[in-house]
Design a protein around this motif. Structure first.
Motif, PDB file in Angstrom:
ATOM      1  N   VAL A 183       5.875  12.784   2.579  1.00 44.05           N
ATOM      2  CA  VAL A 183       7.101  12.231   2.746  1.00 44.05           C
ATOM      3  C   VAL A 183       7.256  10.941   2.192  1.00 44.05           C
ATOM      4  CG1 VAL A 183       7.373  13.330   5.041  1.00 44.05           C
ATOM      5  CG2 VAL A 183       6.446  11.132   5.160  1.00 44.05           C
ATOM      6  N   PRO A 184       8.584  10.341   1.906  1.00 40.67           N
ATOM      7  CA  PRO A 184       8.666   9.082   1.279  1.00 40.67           C
ATOM      8  C   PRO A 184       8.072   7.910   2.308  1.00 40.67           C
ATOM      9  CG  PRO A 184      10.521  10.169   1.296  1.00 40.67           C
ATOM     10  CD  PRO A 184       9.594  10.961   2.124  1.00 40.67           C
ATOM     11  N   PRO A 185       7.312   7.116   1.770  1.00 41.50           N
ATOM     12  CA  PRO A 185       6.649   6.055   2.492  1.00 41.50           C
ATOM     13  C   PRO A 185       7.696   5.055   3.320  1.00 41.50           C
ATOM     14  CG  PRO A 185       6.131   5.489   0.338  1.00 41.50           C
ATOM     15  CD  PRO A 185       7.104   6.876   0.236  1.00 41.50           C
ATOM     16  N   GLU A 186       8.904   5.259   2.919  1.00 45.09           N
ATOM     17  CA  GLU A 186      10.155   4.334   3.614  1.00 45.09           C
ATOM     18  C   GLU A 186      10.082   5.055   4.966  1.00 45.09           C
ATOM     19  OE1 GLU A 186      10.217   5.907   0.492  1.00 45.09           O
ATOM     20  OE2 GLU A 186      10.307   3.973  -0.769  1.00 45.09           O
ATOM     21  N   ARG A 187      10.079   6.454   5.088  1.00 44.79           N
ATOM     22  CA  ARG A 187      10.052   6.929   6.513  1.00 44.79           C
ATOM     23  C   ARG A 187       9.143   6.843   7.219  1.00 44.79           C
ATOM     24  NH1 ARG A 187      11.516  12.957   5.516  1.00 44.79           N
ATOM     25  NH2 ARG A 187      11.808  12.665   7.846  1.00 44.79           N
ATOM     26  N   VAL A 188       7.868   6.172   6.704  1.00 42.19           N
ATOM     27  CA  VAL A 188       6.792   6.106   7.696  1.00 42.19           C
ATOM     28  C   VAL A 188       6.620   4.640   8.183  1.00 42.19           C
ATOM     29  CG1 VAL A 188       4.373   6.413   7.688  1.00 42.19           C
ATOM     30  CG2 VAL A 188       5.525   7.732   6.650  1.00 42.19           C
ATOM     31  N   PHE A 189       6.556   4.520   9.467  1.00 41.09           N
ATOM     32  CA  PHE A 189       6.434   3.021  10.016  1.00 41.09           C
ATOM     33  C   PHE A 189       5.211   2.931  10.867  1.00 41.09           C
ATOM     34  CE2 PHE A 189      10.801   3.710   8.964  1.00 41.09           C
ATOM     35  CZ  PHE A 189      11.456   2.430   9.093  1.00 41.09           C
ATOM     36  N   ASP A 233      12.153  -2.379  12.815  1.00 44.07           N
ATOM     37  CA  ASP A 233      13.125  -3.031  11.904  1.00 44.07           C
ATOM     38  C   ASP A 233      14.427  -2.214  11.384  1.00 44.07           C
ATOM     39  OD1 ASP A 233      13.069  -4.568   9.400  1.00 44.07           O
ATOM     40  OD2 ASP A 233      13.412  -2.913   8.581  1.00 44.07           O
ATOM     41  N   ALA A 234      15.218  -3.123  11.202  1.00 39.22           N
ATOM     42  CA  ALA A 234      16.735  -2.504  11.030  1.00 39.22           C
ATOM     43  C   ALA A 234      17.011  -1.334   9.938  1.00 39.22           C
ATOM     44  CB  ALA A 234      17.868  -3.725  10.694  1.00 39.22           C
ATOM     45  N   SER A 235      15.810  -1.427   9.071  1.00 35.80           N
ATOM     46  CA  SER A 235      16.041  -0.137   7.856  1.00 35.80           C
ATOM     47  C   SER A 235      15.895   1.164   8.443  1.00 35.80           C
ATOM     48  CB  SER A 235      14.793  -0.573   7.190  1.00 35.80           C
ATOM     49  OG  SER A 235      13.675  -0.188   7.590  1.00 35.80           O
ATOM     50  N   ALA A 236      15.426   1.134   9.933  1.00 34.29           N
ATOM     51  CA  ALA A 236      15.238   2.614  10.514  1.00 34.29           C
ATOM     52  C   ALA A 236      16.395   3.279  10.907  1.00 34.29           C
ATOM     53  CB  ALA A 236      14.258   2.632  11.556  1.00 34.29           C
ATOM     54  N   GLU A 237      17.364   2.452  11.043  1.00 32.22           N
ATOM     55  CA  GLU A 237      18.706   2.957  11.665  1.00 32.22           C
ATOM     56  C   GLU A 237      19.300   3.835  10.753  1.00 32.22           C
ATOM     57  OE1 GLU A 237      21.066  -0.047  14.673  1.00 32.22           O
ATOM     58  OE2 GLU A 237      20.347  -1.136  12.877  1.00 32.22           O
ATOM     59  N   GLY A 238      19.322   3.711   9.238  1.00 30.91           N
ATOM     60  CA  GLY A 238      19.785   4.588   8.353  1.00 30.91           C
ATOM     61  C   GLY A 238      19.248   5.693   8.320  1.00 30.91           C
ATOM     62  N   LEU A 239      18.045   6.148   8.927  1.00 30.47           N
ATOM     63  CA  LEU A 239      17.236   7.265   8.495  1.00 30.47           C
ATOM     64  C   LEU A 239      17.566   8.472   9.544  1.00 30.47           C
ATOM     65  CD1 LEU A 239      13.841   5.500   8.127  1.00 30.47           C
ATOM     66  CD2 LEU A 239      15.242   6.615   6.470  1.00 30.47           C
ATOM     67  N   GLU A 240      17.610   9.480   9.265  1.00 34.12           N
ATOM     68  CA  GLU A 240      17.786  10.614  10.266  1.00 34.12           C
ATOM     69  C   GLU A 240      16.582  10.927  11.031  1.00 34.12           C
ATOM     70  OE1 GLU A 240      18.113  15.428   9.830  1.00 34.12           O
ATOM     71  OE2 GLU A 240      19.292  14.356   8.301  1.00 34.12           O
ATOM     72  N   THR A 241      15.364  10.715  10.369  1.00 33.90           N
ATOM     73  CA  THR A 241      14.188  10.822  11.194  1.00 33.90           C
ATOM     74  C   THR A 241      13.142   9.781  10.730  1.00 33.90           C
ATOM     75  OG1 THR A 241      13.038  12.593  10.112  1.00 33.90           O
ATOM     76  CG2 THR A 241      14.304  13.237  12.043  1.00 33.90           C
ATOM     77  N   GLY A 296      -4.519  10.096  11.991  1.00 29.42           N
ATOM     78  CA  GLY A 296      -4.483  11.352  11.636  1.00 29.42           C
ATOM     79  C   GLY A 296      -3.327  12.313  12.224  1.00 29.42           C
ATOM     80  N   LEU A 297      -2.683  11.475  13.164  1.00 30.70           N
ATOM     81  CA  LEU A 297      -1.590  12.122  14.152  1.00 30.70           C
ATOM     82  C   LEU A 297      -0.393  11.331  13.992  1.00 30.70           C
ATOM     83  CD1 LEU A 297      -1.100  14.505  16.080  1.00 30.70           C
ATOM     84  CD2 LEU A 297      -1.511  12.787  17.860  1.00 30.70           C
ATOM     85  N   ASP A 298       0.855  11.982  13.424  1.00 24.11           N
ATOM     86  CA  ASP A 298       2.049  11.128  13.297  1.00 24.11           C
ATOM     87  C   ASP A 298       2.895  11.946  14.228  1.00 24.11           C
ATOM     88  OD1 ASP A 298       1.042   8.991  11.925  1.00 24.11           O
ATOM     89  OD2 ASP A 298       2.673   9.142  10.442  1.00 24.11           O
ATOM     90  N   ILE A 299       4.173  11.350  14.530  1.00 21.87           N
ATOM     91  CA  ILE A 299       5.151  11.859  15.222  1.00 21.87           C
ATOM     92  C   ILE A 299       6.520  11.739  14.510  1.00 21.87           C
ATOM     93  CG2 ILE A 299       5.501  10.193  17.005  1.00 21.87           C
ATOM     94  CD1 ILE A 299       6.393  12.030  19.146  1.00 21.87           C
ATOM     95  N   GLU A 300       7.324  12.726  14.446  1.00 19.43           N
ATOM     96  CA  GLU A 300       8.438  12.352  13.791  1.00 19.43           C
ATOM     97  C   GLU A 300       9.653  12.695  14.689  1.00 19.43           C
ATOM     98  OE1 GLU A 300      11.196  14.594  10.033  1.00 19.43           O
ATOM     99  OE2 GLU A 300       9.244  15.504  10.577  1.00 19.43           O
ATOM    100  N   LEU A 301      10.821  11.508  14.851  1.00 23.59           N
ATOM    101  CA  LEU A 301      11.764  11.558  15.629  1.00 23.59           C
ATOM    102  C   LEU A 301      12.669  10.669  15.201  1.00 23.59           C
ATOM    103  CD1 LEU A 301      10.729   9.343  18.705  1.00 23.59           C
ATOM    104  CD2 LEU A 301       9.545   9.305  16.635  1.00 23.59           C
ATOM    105  N   ALA A 302      13.991  10.873  15.817  1.00 24.59           N
ATOM    106  CA  ALA A 302      15.040   9.872  15.445  1.00 24.59           C
ATOM    107  C   ALA A 302      14.991   8.613  15.847  1.00 24.59           C
ATOM    108  CB  ALA A 302      16.294  10.739  16.205  1.00 24.59           C
ATOM    109  N   PRO A 303      15.381   7.637  15.095  1.00 27.79           N
ATOM    110  CA  PRO A 303      15.409   6.245  15.396  1.00 27.79           C
ATOM    111  C   PRO A 303      16.088   6.029  16.605  1.00 27.79           C
ATOM    112  CG  PRO A 303      15.866   6.642  12.982  1.00 27.79           C
ATOM    113  CD  PRO A 303      15.948   7.935  13.668  1.00 27.79           C
ATOM    114  N   ALA A 304      16.991   6.539  16.982  1.00 25.64           N
ATOM    115  CA  ALA A 304      17.911   6.324  18.130  1.00 25.64           C
ATOM    116  C   ALA A 304      16.639   6.803  19.422  1.00 25.64           C
ATOM    117  CB  ALA A 304      19.191   7.125  18.172  1.00 25.64           C
ATOM    118  N   ASP A 305      16.065   7.835  19.188  1.00 27.01           N
ATOM    119  CA  ASP A 305      15.386   8.366  20.274  1.00 27.01           C
ATOM    120  C   ASP A 305      14.218   7.356  20.398  1.00 27.01           C
ATOM    121  OD1 ASP A 305      16.892  10.657  20.736  1.00 27.01           O
ATOM    122  OD2 ASP A 305      15.994  12.049  19.827  1.00 27.01           O
TER     123      ASP A 305
END
Length: 154
Positions: free
Chosen positions: A39-45, A114-122, A131-140
């Motif tokens: 995934v693009p690193p911009e989506r990993v926090f 960070d405010a950059s997360a608001e524009g992401l779907e997840t 070694g374990l990540d969780i993908e979720l909506a920024p609002a959640d």
């Protein structure tokens, strides 16, 4: 399951768990997660714990960026902020550094995303161990952590 995954499950939000083989020699756990998950690193926090005027708080920022300590202090209405001591972070959150999740911490801490997360779907955050990540909506994520959004990365 980790406390982070259990918190998401209990909240009945939509999320996806992603596991990958963690390399202890990786120079950046977040960049490693992005590469191994494809995934693009911009989506990993990453989840960072700060000492903001004598109180601990959490900042969630993109892995390719740095935390702006002045900006996070302002967002938390503190005079200044510094990175928290590793032992204090682990004792307070219940997670090992490099696997700290903003979800399911032993003690709920004020959280800024960070405010950059608001524009992401997840987005992707640590699921509570390396070694374990969780993908979720920024609002959640914000709802579960009672977080605010603010420009805290540079």
């Amino acid at each position: 399951m980790t406390p982070a995954i259990n918190a998401a499950k209990k909240a009945k939000i939509t999320y996806t768990v992603h596991e990958y083989e963690h390399d202890a020699a990786a120079p950046s756990f977040g960049v490693e997660a992005a590469e191994k998950l494809g995934v693009p690193p911009e989506r990993v926090f990453k989840t960072l714990v700060v000492d903001a005027g004598g109180s601990l708080a959490v900042a969630v920022v993109p892995v390719l960026l740095m935390l702006d300590l002045k900006a996070v202090a302002k967002a938390l209405k503190a005079k200044k902020a510094a990175m928290a001591d590793v032992k204090v972070v682990e004792r307070t959150t219940g997670y090992v550094v490099g696997g700290v999740s903003p979800l399911g911490q032993k003690k709920r801490l004020p959280t800024v995303i960070d405010a950059s997360a608001e524009g992401l779907e997840t987005l992707f955050v640590s699921g509570g161990r390396r070694g374990l990540d969780i993908e979720l909506a920024p609002a959640d994520l914000a709802a579960l952590t009672r977080a605010t959004f603010a420009p805290v990365a540079r």
